[in-house]
Design a protein around this motif. Structure first.
Motif, short mmCIF file in Angstrom:
data_model
loop_
_atom_site.label_atom_id
_atom_site.label_comp_id
_atom_site.label_asym_id
_atom_site.label_seq_id
_atom_site.Cartn_x
_atom_site.Cartn_y
_atom_site.Cartn_z
N VAL A 136 -8.70 6.79 -3.28
CA VAL A 136 -7.31 6.42 -3.03
C VAL A 136 -6.87 6.89 -1.65
O VAL A 136 -6.26 6.13 -0.88
N MET A 137 -7.18 8.15 -1.31
CA MET A 137 -6.76 8.67 -0.01
C MET A 137 -7.47 7.96 1.13
O MET A 137 -6.90 7.77 2.20
N ARG A 138 -8.72 7.56 0.91
CA ARG A 138 -9.46 6.84 1.95
C ARG A 138 -8.82 5.49 2.24
O ARG A 138 -8.64 5.11 3.40
N VAL A 139 -8.46 4.75 1.18
CA VAL A 139 -7.88 3.43 1.41
C VAL A 139 -6.45 3.56 1.93
O VAL A 139 -6.00 2.74 2.74
N LEU A 140 -5.72 4.61 1.53
CA LEU A 140 -4.38 4.83 2.07
C LEU A 140 -4.46 5.16 3.57
O LEU A 140 -3.61 4.73 4.35
N ALA A 141 -5.48 5.90 3.96
CA ALA A 141 -5.66 6.22 5.38
C ALA A 141 -5.96 4.96 6.17
O ALA A 141 -5.47 4.78 7.30
N THR A 142 -6.77 4.07 5.59
CA THR A 142 -7.08 2.80 6.25
C THR A 142 -5.81 1.99 6.48
O THR A 142 -5.67 1.33 7.51
N MET A 143 -4.89 2.06 5.53
CA MET A 143 -3.63 1.32 5.63
C MET A 143 -2.54 2.11 6.35
O MET A 143 -1.39 1.67 6.43
N GLU A 144 -2.90 3.32 6.84
CA GLU A 144 -1.94 4.21 7.53
C GLU A 144 -0.77 4.55 6.62
O GLU A 144 0.39 4.61 7.04
N LEU A 145 -1.10 4.82 5.34
CA LEU A 145 -0.09 5.19 4.35
C LEU A 145 -0.37 6.56 3.75
O LEU A 145 0.33 6.99 2.82
N ASP A 146 -1.41 7.26 4.23
CA ASP A 146 -1.78 8.54 3.62
C ASP A 146 -0.68 9.59 3.73
O ASP A 146 -0.54 10.45 2.86
N ALA A 147 0.15 9.50 4.76
CA ALA A 147 1.26 10.45 4.92
C ALA A 147 2.36 10.22 3.90
O ALA A 147 3.23 11.09 3.71
N PHE A 148 2.35 9.06 3.22
CA PHE A 148 3.38 8.73 2.25
C PHE A 148 2.86 8.75 0.82
O PHE A 148 3.50 8.21 -0.08
N ALA A 149 1.72 9.40 0.59
CA ALA A 149 1.07 9.36 -0.73
C ALA A 149 2.00 9.83 -1.84
O ALA A 149 2.00 9.27 -2.95
N GLY A 150 2.81 10.85 -1.60
CA GLY A 150 3.69 11.38 -2.64
C GLY A 150 5.04 10.72 -2.72
O GLY A 150 5.85 11.05 -3.60
N ARG A 151 5.32 9.78 -1.83
CA ARG A 151 6.64 9.14 -1.78
C ARG A 151 6.75 8.07 -2.86
O ARG A 151 5.77 7.42 -3.23
#
Length: 384
Positions: A139-154
């Protein structure tokens, strides 16, 4: 990679929409009418066409959300659907293993960004479900690809429209599907954001290398994103090809009209040979680039894109050359270009030129056209 053979899907036509003389009990509309296509591994393949042409029904049939009447859908060596071929088979939606991004994104508002993406992995059958640590890493890998890893808890509802689109894409990619289906995913965004996300989506698809099928009615979007395009009309494929080929060499008037703008003139062949032909139009003769001799007894239609027409002042342009003489009827400043409507013997031809070129209405001009930019479209009974 994906092969579609003779796919057909009909819907019953409501009684209040049936024309006179149609069967009352069995009136049907063919949403997909004998469609056959092959999508290659790693490409972004686009279904493009107007509303009601069958593009979304075809996509939903691949996903398993629609049940075709007949035909076959095969993903590599795996048959997803087959009917009317001796052995019927239909793999349920949840067992096809495909990723899909809907027009509405279908994001769960009560879940965080992380949980939205993790959900498809968490609901897998126990024997296939990754361990909790593996889920978190994926999950964190694909969120990083989408530049959304900083918003994981939002909360997912606190993302912008563009971020929500990327979240929906991340959720579709986290299961690492062999095929990604995208149903007009940018249509809910404003024009400027949609334009920027086109390039972002193309970059991501290229980097990840996943085979993708994209559905849109937006011609610019299709040209910008696609490896190849299938232009659809009335449930059938009108033409398949690379964006440049579709745009510069349309095989029918429908394709030429739907992809961009064109000037159309009826024409007959006068002579042809050595890669060029002379055709006669009501406004005069033109030279056209051809790849084979033309049938002198057949009728054709020539298509000329507005941006392929050069506008010159009549007093400075040579009389010779491939084109027409005319008078400017109107002009329109568009910022990046100026459109001229030029009257040539009773026919109004549209020319789109550099903004540094601008002729007021009433100006005598000479239109010059490169033979290689003219499309030759056969009418019934003619060969290309």
């Amino acid at each position: 990679m994906l092969r579609i053979d003779n796919l057909r899907k009909t819907f019953d036509v409501p009684s209040d929409q049936r024309g006179r003389g149609r069967a009352t009990a069995s009136a049907q509309l063919a949403a997909i009418d004998d469609v056959s296509l092959e999508i290659h591994e790693g490409e972004m393949f686009t279904f493009l066409g107007p509303s009601g042409c069958g593009k979304t029904t075809t996509l939903r049939s691949i996903a398993g959300l629609e049940r075709p009447d007949s035909g076959e859908i095969r993903l590599s060596e795996r048959v997803l659907f087959s009917r009317g071929r001796g052995r019927d088979r239909e793999v349920p939606v949840n067992r096809r293993g495909l990723g899909m991004v809907f027009q509405s994104y279908a994001i769960w508002p009560h879940l965080s960004v992380f949980d939205n993406v993790a959900f498809p992995l968490q609901v897998m059958p126990r024997r296939d479900r990754p361990k909790k640590k593996v889920i978190e890493e994926r999950v964190m890998r694909v969120l990083a690809t989408m530049e959304l890893d900083a918003f994981a808890g939002r909360s997912a509802t606190k993302l912008s429209g563009g971020q929500q689109q990327r979240l929906a894409l991340a959720r579709a990619l986290v299961t690492e599907p062999p095929l990604l289906l995208l149903d007009e995913p940018l249509s809910n965004l404003d024009a400027k954001l949609r334009e920027s996300l086109r390039f972002e989506l193309k970059r991501l698809q290229h980097e990840i290398g996943i085979t993708s099928i994209y559905v849109t009615h937006d011609q610019v979007e299709a040209l910008a994103l696609s490896s190849r395009i299938a232009v659809m009309s009335k449930g059938q494929v009108a033409q398949v090809g690379a964006p440049r080929d579709i745009y510069t060499h349309p095989e029918s008037k429908f394709v030429a009209e739907f992809i961009g703008n064109s000037n159309f003139l009826p024409a007959t062949a006068v002579e042809s040979g050595n890669g060029t032909a002379i055709v006669e139009t009501p406004q005069g003769r033109l030279e056209v680039a051809v790849d084979r001799p033309l049938d002198a007894t057949a009728s054709y239609l020539i298509g000329i894109r507005p941006e392929s027409v050069e506008v010159l002042a009549a007093e400075t342009a040579p009389a010779a050359g491939n084109g027409f003489s005319g008078t400017v009827a109107a002009r329109s400043y568009l910022g990046e270009a100026v459109d001229h409507i030029v009257d040539i013997g009773g026919y109004e031809m549209r020319a789109r030129v550099n903004p540094s070129v601008s002729f007021p209405a009433g100006t005598a001009v000479r239109l010059r056209i490169d033979p290689a930019t003219i499309s030759l479209i056969p009418t019934e009974g003619a060969s290309r």
